[in-house]
Design a protein around this motif. Structure first.
Motif, PDB file in Angstrom:
ATOM      1  N   HIS A  55       8.607  -3.368  -9.489  1.00  0.00           N
ATOM      2  CA  HIS A  55       7.405  -3.882 -10.090  1.00  0.00           C
ATOM      3  C   HIS A  55       6.341  -4.327  -9.377  1.00  0.00           C
ATOM      4  O   HIS A  55       5.279  -4.246  -9.368  1.00  0.00           O
ATOM      5  N   MET A  56       7.157  -5.431  -8.409  1.00  0.00           N
ATOM      6  CA  MET A  56       6.142  -6.089  -7.615  1.00  0.00           C
ATOM      7  C   MET A  56       5.175  -5.302  -6.847  1.00  0.00           C
ATOM      8  O   MET A  56       4.025  -5.225  -6.296  1.00  0.00           O
ATOM      9  N   ILE A  57       6.085  -4.074  -6.247  1.00  0.00           N
ATOM     10  CA  ILE A  57       5.346  -3.294  -5.381  1.00  0.00           C
ATOM     11  C   ILE A  57       4.393  -2.410  -5.930  1.00  0.00           C
ATOM     12  O   ILE A  57       3.048  -2.376  -5.526  1.00  0.00           O
ATOM     13  N   ILE A  58       4.411  -1.906  -7.326  1.00  0.00           N
ATOM     14  CA  ILE A  58       3.443  -1.563  -7.853  1.00  0.00           C
ATOM     15  C   ILE A  58       2.263  -2.481  -8.118  1.00  0.00           C
ATOM     16  O   ILE A  58       1.265  -2.093  -7.999  1.00  0.00           O
ATOM     17  N   GLN A  59       2.664  -3.621  -8.607  1.00  0.00           N
ATOM     18  CA  GLN A  59       1.506  -4.563  -8.793  1.00  0.00           C
ATOM     19  C   GLN A  59       0.691  -4.756  -7.577  1.00  0.00           C
ATOM     20  O   GLN A  59      -0.503  -4.851  -7.634  1.00  0.00           O
ATOM     21  N   ASP A  60       1.322  -4.850  -6.471  1.00  0.00           N
ATOM     22  CA  ASP A  60       0.590  -5.041  -5.090  1.00  0.00           C
ATOM     23  C   ASP A  60      -0.459  -3.795  -4.978  1.00  0.00           C
ATOM     24  O   ASP A  60      -1.279  -3.977  -4.196  1.00  0.00           O
ATOM     25  N   LEU A  61       0.242  -2.654  -5.279  1.00  0.00           N
ATOM     26  CA  LEU A  61      -0.750  -1.359  -5.193  1.00  0.00           C
ATOM     27  C   LEU A  61      -1.856  -1.482  -5.814  1.00  0.00           C
ATOM     28  O   LEU A  61      -2.888  -1.313  -5.293  1.00  0.00           O
ATOM     29  N   PHE A  62      -1.837  -1.872  -6.977  1.00  0.00           N
ATOM     30  CA  PHE A  62      -2.815  -2.085  -7.907  1.00  0.00           C
ATOM     31  C   PHE A  62      -3.815  -3.027  -7.315  1.00  0.00           C
ATOM     32  O   PHE A  62      -4.869  -2.695  -7.251  1.00  0.00           O
ATOM     33  N   LYS A  63      -3.190  -4.072  -6.822  1.00  0.00           N
ATOM     34  CA  LYS A  63      -4.173  -5.196  -6.227  1.00  0.00           C
ATOM     35  C   LYS A  63      -4.983  -4.886  -4.983  1.00  0.00           C
ATOM     36  O   LYS A  63      -6.024  -5.052  -4.910  1.00  0.00           O
ATOM     37  N   LEU A  64      -4.242  -3.967  -4.347  1.00  0.00           N
ATOM     38  CA  LEU A  64      -4.634  -3.581  -3.007  1.00  0.00           C
ATOM     39  C   LEU A  64      -5.953  -2.606  -3.427  1.00  0.00           C
ATOM     40  O   LEU A  64      -6.943  -2.710  -2.869  1.00  0.00           O
ATOM     41  N   GLU A  65      -5.555  -1.872  -4.422  1.00  0.00           N
ATOM     42  CA  GLU A  65      -6.592  -0.747  -4.696  1.00  0.00           C
ATOM     43  C   GLU A  65      -7.939  -1.298  -5.192  1.00  0.00           C
ATOM     44  O   GLU A  65      -9.035  -0.934  -4.984  1.00  0.00           O
TER      45      GLU A  65
END
Lengths: 244, 198
Positions: free
Chosen positions: A203-213
């Motif tokens: 989940h952390m990775i997915i959230q990181d991807l959203f933030k990066l985007e």
């Protein structure tokens, strides 16, 4: 809401936490108490006008700077964009990469699928890195040359050659599809992959991807809404000036 | 779901922001920009290429009546006017107009009506929740193996145009655009095995 110079910086950050990495790139550290935007900029030797334009462009989707455009030196914008690039390359991307590696190294994880994600992310990272290198080696030198021609009203052969070799339109046209892979990765992780055992990390990775985007979107807004139109105006001025 | 991009151009901030907050309730619409000055309209519209422009007719470029929609370089843009005069729609060759008196549901209906027209125009745009057909799976397999459109066309004895259409539909259905993303999907769904990938 429009961010103004006499607002407290702490209030500004409360309104939009995505501005935390932005002020960090300016060298502004948290812990500024009740100081206003103007105070903090002054202390950190940050150009107040540029800072305001930048945070407003980040914060307000409708922000479309017009007359203020003329006043910000291109050099300032380029420096800021470079700082942002560096933070992507040195921090954000490698942090996400480390998390994926961590997932891969866990003993009871499915050995088959995690490498897929990892390869895919590597591919995205290379693409973004290439794009950043293109901006830093081709686009930025070009826009700086354009600014210099305007400033000195003088086209020395080196700058002239640079001016004729490129145009900001070329850059603007190719600037749309950089985030394709990032969005694909999110979709794959959300829709198609069976989540691994370490769900928290996943989940952390997915959230990181959203933030990066999100951050990349803000970043390209500066490139598309501030830098590109400003350079387009300058290009016209140069063409008129020298009848090219 | 496909989301349609909207730009609102209107002098009055009450109308501009009011309309924005109404449209934000629609799940298939994204208000990407609002414009408050006439001079900005053309430039911003051409740059952002929205699906729909909702505009106060007084903010349209002066030459607009003569050249109709060709004034904007953006293709397939639908124009909705904001006006109290029902004649403006025909006068400006617009697709629809929103009256100041319209209530929320009427505005929803008008915007959705425009979107339905668009869907009919580009049928592939709304096939989102369907599963892949056998044909599409086969094409996807070839894409994932790294073949170009030309190579796929030759191998399957179909035209390149057909391959392109299938690829568009695949991307539409899966929500994945890049070749490497499609490859990951193909592996996850056992269309190809991991060692087949170059």
């Amino acid at each position: 809401m429009r961010i103004k110079k006499d607002m407290k910086l702490a209030d500004v950050i409360q309104m939009n936490y995505m501005l935390i990495p932005v002020i960090h790139r300016f060298g502004i550290k948290l812990g500024f108490g009740d100081k206003t935007v103007a105070d903090v900029c002054d202390e950190n030797k940050v150009d107040l006008n540029f800072f305001l334009q930048l945070v407003n462009a980040y914060h307000d989707k409708d922000y479309f700077p017009k007359e203020e455009l003329q006043s910000i030196p291109v050099r300032e914008i380029v420096n800021y964009l470079k700082m942002t690039h560096a933070s992507y390359l040195n921090n954000t991307l490698s942090e996400i990469e480390q998390k994926i590696e961590l997932l891969q190294s866990e003993r009871n994880e499915d050995k088959k699928y995690i490498p897929l994600i990892r390869n895919f992310f590597d591919g995205y990272k290379n693409e973004l890195t290439e794009h950043i290198i293109y901006e830093e080696n081709t686009v930025f030198p070009y826009v700086l040359a354009v600014e210099e021609i305007i400033k000195t009203q003088n086209k020395n052969p080196k700058n002239l050659e640079m001016f004729q070799s490129f145009s900001i339109k070329k850059y603007a046209e190719g600037h749309e599809n950089v985030e394709e892979k990032l969005m694909d990765l999110k979709i794959i992780m959300i829709k198609y992959l069976t989540p691994p055992v370490n769900i928290t990390l996943y989940h952390m990775i997915i959230q990181d991807l959203f933030k990066l985007e999100e951050d990349l979107n803000y970043h390209s807004r500066i490139e598309d809404k501030v830098l590109t139109p400003k350079i387009a105006l300058m290009e016209k001025a140069i063409q008129n000036l020298f009848q090219i | 779901m496909t989301r349609y991009t909207v730009i609102i151009a209107e002098y009055s901030c009450l109308i501009r922001n009011g309309l924005r907050s109404i449209l934000e309730k629609l799940e298939n619409v994204d208000v990407i920009q609002s414009i408050q000055q006439k001079e900005d309209v053309c430039e911003i519209v051409d740059q952002l290429k929205p699906d729909i422009l909702i505009v106060n007719p007084n903010m349209l470029p002066d030459e607009y009546i003569d050249v109709e929609k060709s004034f904007f370089q953006t293709k397939n843009i639908s124009i909705i006017l904001i006006s109290e005069d029902s004649n403006v729609k025909d006068k400006y060759q617009a697709d629809e107009y929103i009256d100041f008196q319209d209530n929320q549901n009427i505005i929803f209906d008008k915007v959705q009506h425009i979107i339905h027209q668009k869907i009919e125009l580009i049928p592939s745009k709304h096939k989102s929740n369907e599963t892949l057909s056998a044909r599409e799976k086969n094409i996807l397999k070839h894409v994932a193996l790294g073949l170009t459109n030309k190579e796929i066309a030759d191998q399957l004895f179909i035209s390149i145009h057909t391959v392109v259409t299938h690829r568009k539909n695949i991307t539409q259905k899966l929500g994945i655009k890049s070749v490497s993303g499609l490859t990951v999907y193909a592996i996850l769904n056992n269309l190809i095995s991991m060692d087949e990938v170059k």
